[in-house]
Motif scaffolding. Structure first.
Motif, short mmCIF file in Angstrom:
data_model
loop_
_atom_site.label_atom_id
_atom_site.label_comp_id
_atom_site.label_asym_id
_atom_site.label_seq_id
_atom_site.Cartn_x
_atom_site.Cartn_y
_atom_site.Cartn_z
N SER A 195 0.82 -1.18 0.00
CA SER A 195 0.00 0.00 0.00
C SER A 195 0.88 1.25 0.00
CB SER A 195 -0.90 -0.01 1.22
OG SER A 195 -1.58 1.19 1.37
N GLN A 196 0.39 2.31 -0.54
CA GLN A 196 1.09 3.58 -0.57
C GLN A 196 0.82 4.42 0.67
OE1 GLN A 196 -0.32 5.15 -4.28
NE2 GLN A 196 1.25 4.10 -5.46
N SER A 197 0.16 3.85 1.64
CA SER A 197 -0.16 4.57 2.86
C SER A 197 0.31 3.78 4.08
CB SER A 197 -1.66 4.83 2.95
OG SER A 197 -2.37 3.62 2.97
N VAL A 198 0.36 4.47 5.20
CA VAL A 198 0.69 3.87 6.48
C VAL A 198 -0.54 4.05 7.36
CG1 VAL A 198 2.17 4.02 8.51
CG2 VAL A 198 3.14 4.38 6.23
N ARG A 199 -0.93 2.99 8.04
CA ARG A 199 -2.12 3.06 8.88
C ARG A 199 -1.77 2.87 10.35
NH1 ARG A 199 -3.50 0.54 4.14
NH2 ARG A 199 -5.22 1.51 3.02
N LEU A 200 -2.43 3.64 11.19
CA LEU A 200 -2.27 3.57 12.63
C LEU A 200 -3.51 2.91 13.22
CD1 LEU A 200 -0.60 4.44 15.13
CD2 LEU A 200 -1.84 6.61 15.06
N PHE A 201 -3.30 1.87 14.03
CA PHE A 201 -4.41 1.13 14.61
C PHE A 201 -4.45 1.29 16.12
CE2 PHE A 201 -3.82 -0.85 10.55
CZ PHE A 201 -5.08 -1.25 10.16
N SER A 202 -5.65 1.30 16.67
CA SER A 202 -5.85 1.32 18.11
C SER A 202 -5.60 -0.07 18.67
CB SER A 202 -7.28 1.76 18.44
OG SER A 202 -7.59 1.47 19.78
N VAL A 203 -4.80 -0.16 19.72
CA VAL A 203 -4.55 -1.44 20.37
C VAL A 203 -5.83 -1.96 21.01
CG1 VAL A 203 -3.26 -2.60 22.20
CG2 VAL A 203 -2.12 -0.92 20.76
N GLU A 204 -6.62 -1.05 21.59
CA GLU A 204 -7.84 -1.46 22.29
C GLU A 204 -8.91 -1.99 21.34
OE1 GLU A 204 -6.49 1.72 22.93
OE2 GLU A 204 -5.46 1.00 24.71
N SER A 205 -9.18 -1.25 20.27
CA SER A 205 -10.30 -1.62 19.39
C SER A 205 -9.86 -2.42 18.17
CB SER A 205 -11.02 -0.36 18.90
OG SER A 205 -10.19 0.36 17.99
N GLY A 206 -8.58 -2.32 17.81
CA GLY A 206 -8.11 -2.99 16.60
C GLY A 206 -8.51 -2.26 15.33
N LYS A 207 -9.10 -1.08 15.47
CA LYS A 207 -9.58 -0.32 14.31
C LYS A 207 -8.54 0.71 13.88
CE LYS A 207 -14.40 -0.96 15.39
NZ LYS A 207 -15.69 -0.37 15.59
N CYS A 208 -8.54 1.00 12.59
CA CYS A 208 -7.66 2.02 12.04
C CYS A 208 -8.11 3.39 12.53
CB CYS A 208 -7.68 1.97 10.52
SG CYS A 208 -6.62 3.19 9.73
N THR A 209 -7.19 4.14 13.15
CA THR A 209 -7.54 5.46 13.68
C THR A 209 -6.98 6.60 12.83
OG1 THR A 209 -5.60 5.44 15.13
CG2 THR A 209 -7.68 4.61 16.05
N MET A 210 -6.00 6.29 11.97
CA MET A 210 -5.39 7.32 11.13
C MET A 210 -4.73 6.66 9.93
SD MET A 210 -4.71 10.63 10.79
CE MET A 210 -5.04 11.26 12.43
N THR A 211 -4.84 7.30 8.79
CA THR A 211 -4.15 6.85 7.58
C THR A 211 -3.26 7.98 7.10
OG1 THR A 211 -5.97 5.39 6.95
CG2 THR A 211 -4.43 6.01 5.21
N PHE A 212 -1.99 7.66 6.93
CA PHE A 212 -1.02 8.62 6.42
C PHE A 212 -0.81 8.30 4.94
CE2 PHE A 212 -0.01 7.58 10.85
CZ PHE A 212 -0.16 8.83 11.43
N ALA A 213 -1.39 9.10 4.05
CA ALA A 213 -1.35 8.81 2.61
C ALA A 213 -0.58 9.90 1.88
CB ALA A 213 -2.77 8.72 2.06
N GLY A 214 0.23 9.49 0.90
CA GLY A 214 0.97 10.47 0.12
C GLY A 214 2.16 9.90 -0.62
N HIS A 215 2.64 8.73 -0.21
CA HIS A 215 3.74 8.11 -0.94
C HIS A 215 3.28 7.76 -2.36
CE1 HIS A 215 6.98 7.82 1.94
NE2 HIS A 215 6.14 7.37 2.87
N GLU A 216 4.21 7.77 -3.28
CA GLU A 216 3.90 7.46 -4.68
C GLU A 216 4.15 6.01 -5.02
OE1 GLU A 216 5.94 10.34 -7.08
OE2 GLU A 216 5.06 12.00 -5.97
N ASP A 217 4.63 5.23 -4.05
CA ASP A 217 4.84 3.79 -4.21
C ASP A 217 4.67 3.17 -2.83
OD1 ASP A 217 5.51 1.29 -5.29
OD2 ASP A 217 7.23 2.07 -6.39
#
Length: 117
Positions: free
Chosen positions: A1-23
């Protein structure tokens, strides 16, 4: 993926997506204070993001091949990147300026780490 995702340890859900890389994003590291994330990518860059907003605050460019690893110094003032171009670079985390380029003795530099020494 071209993005990095941050997940909550408690819920297991994605809380933030860092998008912008071209590869593909290859690696990521938190700053010691947890306020920033640096991500390394096949696009040859390191991007520095704010955790609170997900905004890209710096793009560290200079490698001629994909970046395999990234790390913050223990005080958060430096970012080290390791690239398949055979170099490791030391960057000022505040300005994004490349402070030093270290040459490897083989084709790929595979890891990045810093010490307070």
């Amino acid at each position: 993926s071209q993005s990095v995702r941050l997940f909550s340890v408690e819920s297991g859900k994605c809380t933030m997506t860092f998008a912008g890389h071209e590869d593909w994003a290859r690696a990521a590291a938190f700053s010691p204070d947890g306020d920033l994330v640096a991500s390394a990518s096949y696009d040859g860059t390191v991007r520095v993001w704010t955790v609170a907003t997900g905004d890209c605050v710096r793009v560290l460019s200079g490698h001629s091949d994909w970046v395999r690893a990234v790390a913050f110094s223990s005080d958060g003032s430096l970012v080290t990147s390791a690239s398949y171009d055979g170099t490791a670079r030391l960057w000022c985390a505040l300005t994004g300026e490349c402070l030093q380029t270290l040459m490897s003795h083989d084709k790929a530099t595979r890891a990045a780490s810093e010490t307070s020494d």
